[in-house]
Enzyme design. Structure first.
Site, short mmCIF file in Angstrom:
data_model
loop_
_atom_site.label_atom_id
_atom_site.label_comp_id
_atom_site.label_asym_id
_atom_site.label_seq_id
_atom_site.Cartn_x
_atom_site.Cartn_y
_atom_site.Cartn_z
N TYR A 1 -30.32 -31.60 -7.37
CA TYR A 1 -29.60 -31.50 -6.10
C TYR A 1 -30.12 -30.39 -5.20
O TYR A 1 -29.47 -30.03 -4.21
CB TYR A 1 -28.11 -31.25 -6.37
N CYS A 2 -31.26 -29.81 -5.48
CA CYS A 2 -31.74 -28.63 -4.76
C CYS A 2 -31.80 -28.85 -3.25
O CYS A 2 -32.59 -29.66 -2.74
CB CYS A 2 -33.13 -28.23 -5.26
N SER B 1 -27.22 -18.71 -11.55
CA SER B 1 -26.82 -20.10 -11.34
C SER B 1 -26.51 -20.76 -12.69
O SER B 1 -27.40 -20.92 -13.52
CB SER B 1 -27.93 -20.87 -10.62
N LEU C 1 -24.49 -29.83 -1.82
CA LEU C 1 -25.02 -30.33 -0.56
C LEU C 1 -25.90 -31.55 -0.80
O LEU C 1 -26.69 -31.58 -1.74
CB LEU C 1 -25.86 -29.25 0.13
N CYS D 1 -30.04 -19.27 9.15
CA CYS D 1 -29.18 -19.62 8.01
C CYS D 1 -30.04 -20.22 6.91
O CYS D 1 -31.03 -20.92 7.19
CB CYS D 1 -28.11 -20.62 8.45
N ASP D 2 -29.66 -19.96 5.67
CA ASP D 2 -30.37 -20.51 4.52
C ASP D 2 -30.35 -22.03 4.51
O ASP D 2 -31.25 -22.68 3.98
CB ASP D 2 -29.72 -19.97 3.24
N CYS E 1 -9.43 -31.33 14.32
CA CYS E 1 -9.62 -30.19 13.42
C CYS E 1 -8.94 -28.94 13.98
O CYS E 1 -8.21 -28.24 13.27
CB CYS E 1 -11.11 -29.94 13.21
N CYS F 1 -5.19 -29.06 13.66
CA CYS F 1 -4.67 -29.29 12.31
C CYS F 1 -3.80 -28.10 11.87
O CYS F 1 -4.12 -26.94 12.17
CB CYS F 1 -5.83 -29.48 11.34
N CYS G 1 -8.30 -22.96 6.93
CA CYS G 1 -9.51 -23.74 6.61
C CYS G 1 -10.65 -23.39 7.56
O CYS G 1 -11.80 -23.22 7.15
CB CYS G 1 -9.18 -25.23 6.70
#
Length: 373
Positions: free
Chosen positions: A21-22, A122, A195, A276-277, A317, A320, A326
């Site tokens: 899933y990387c 991990s 992800l 961002c990563d 959203c 909500c 959230c």
């Protein structure tokens, strides 16, 4: 300047595991150049020099991959050397390393302990669950070597936490995983929703996590945590700690729980900088620390509107009843609705399921912690 946050990939996307899933393998495959090889000492020096000389109060440096330990221990000795050399403003420096643990030995653990690194390891739960998707290139599981690495970290008294990717199997077996971590005294935990490949839809891959699965996972995990909280022996679980902090009036430290993206400097091995990563692709490149100053990089960040984009949530959203806690979740899990011109979070249903069941419990804990303060 505010405190500066830098995440470096000293070995680019290279790794000694082949996790199914990387997310970074997916990102790298979408660039013109997939791998940037090993970070040079000159690039390391320029990253630290151009950031540390501009920092005020604090500077944090995290090292990730791929697998950052592939760059070798000598490289990390240079990290400390250049931090000491360029810390002219005497700011507080924090170092962190995210690793799969495969290369950790006594020399590594001695270094990490002496230099006060916080280490994220991990681990995806029990051996059976972990080895399902976190495999070596030959297809064999990695659990035994990771377990050995954690024992070394414990022996050398290195501060570490466990990072668990929540894929479908981890969600299904959370009770087993929770008890397994408790037995081993792994009391600092992070759970990150798995992800899927960027822009390729959802539910196609065998490891995929559905919104309903995620919501039910959070309920079951919180129930286990809450039982231990009542006994005064709960582990630190980052997501819950941040939710409770929000209810107590604090700003969450986790960027995915703040409601919009923060200012980060994520650096590839060639010195290229991204916001961002989860978005280290060509269209998001902000510059390169070998040639660009921090001010130039920040101007490019503003030019592409990366932070501003994360505020573009759809009306449902924002209205909500759970938005206050959230806050729309992580931008990486949001999908762009072309017709509406807003983002919608794929896991929205899961958050609703969780807060329907557990918001009152979170409030109870927050009230208790407020009373103690």
């Amino acid at each position: 300047m505010p405190p500066i946050s830098v995440l470096m990939k000293p070995a680019s996307g290279m790794c000694n595991l082949h996790c199914e899933y990387c997310f970074y393998c997916d990102e790298a495959s979408k660039r013109v150049q997939e791998s940037f090889g090993m970070m040079s000492e000159e690039t390391l020096k320029n990253v630290i020099r151009r950031t540390l000389l501009r920092a005020e109060g604090a500077a944090s440096y995290a090292f990730q991959g791929g697998e950052p330990t592939l760059r070798g221990l000598d490289f990390f000795e240079k990290v400390i050397f250049y931090q000491q050399k360029y810390n002219k403003n005497h700011v507080r420096i924090q170092n962190a390393l995210q690793t799969n643990g495969m290369l950790l030995d006594e020399d590594w653990c001695d270094f990490l302990q002496r230099n006060h690194f916080l280490v994220g390891v991990s681990v995806d739960g029990t051996k059976r669950v972990h080895d399902a998707y976190r495999c070596k290139p030959d297809g064999n599981g990695s659990f035994e070597q990771v377990s050995h690495a954690i024992k070394l970290l414990e022996r050398y008294r290195v501060d570490f936490n466990i990072l668990t990717v929540v894929h479908n199997l981890a969600a299904e077996h959370i009770e087993e995983i929770y008890d397994f971590y408790k037995e081993r005294g792994w009391n600092y935990q992070q759970y990150i929703a798995c992800l899927e490949p960027l822009g390729e839809g959802h539910g196609v891959n065998r490891y995929a996590l559905t919104p309903k699965q995620y919501g039910e996972f959070l309920i079951r995990l919180f129930s286990l945590w809450c039982e231990d909280w009542k006994e005064g022996r709960q582990p630190y679980i980052r997501q819950f700690d941040n939710y409770i902090g929000i209810l107590m009036g604090y700003i969450p430290e986790a960027c995915d729980q703040r409601g919009c993206c923060g200012v980060q400097n994520v650096v590839e091995a060639d010195g290229s900088v991204y916001p961002c990563d989860f978005y280290m692709m060509d269209e998001y490149r902000l510059g390169n620390f070998n040639v660009d100053r921090l001010e130039q990089i920040d101007r490019k960040r503003a030019e592409i509107g990366f932070v501003e984009r994360s505020r573009m949530l759809d009306e449902e959203c924002r209205n909500c009843k759970y938005h206050f806690i959230c806050r729309g979740g992580c931008q990486r899990n949001r999908e762009w609705n072309e017709g509406m011109g807003y983002y919608q979070n794929y896991f929205c249903e899961g958050y609703r399921i969780f807060f329907d069941a557990c918001l009152s419990g979170l409030k109870e804990v927050a009230a208790s912690w407020n009373d103690k303060n």
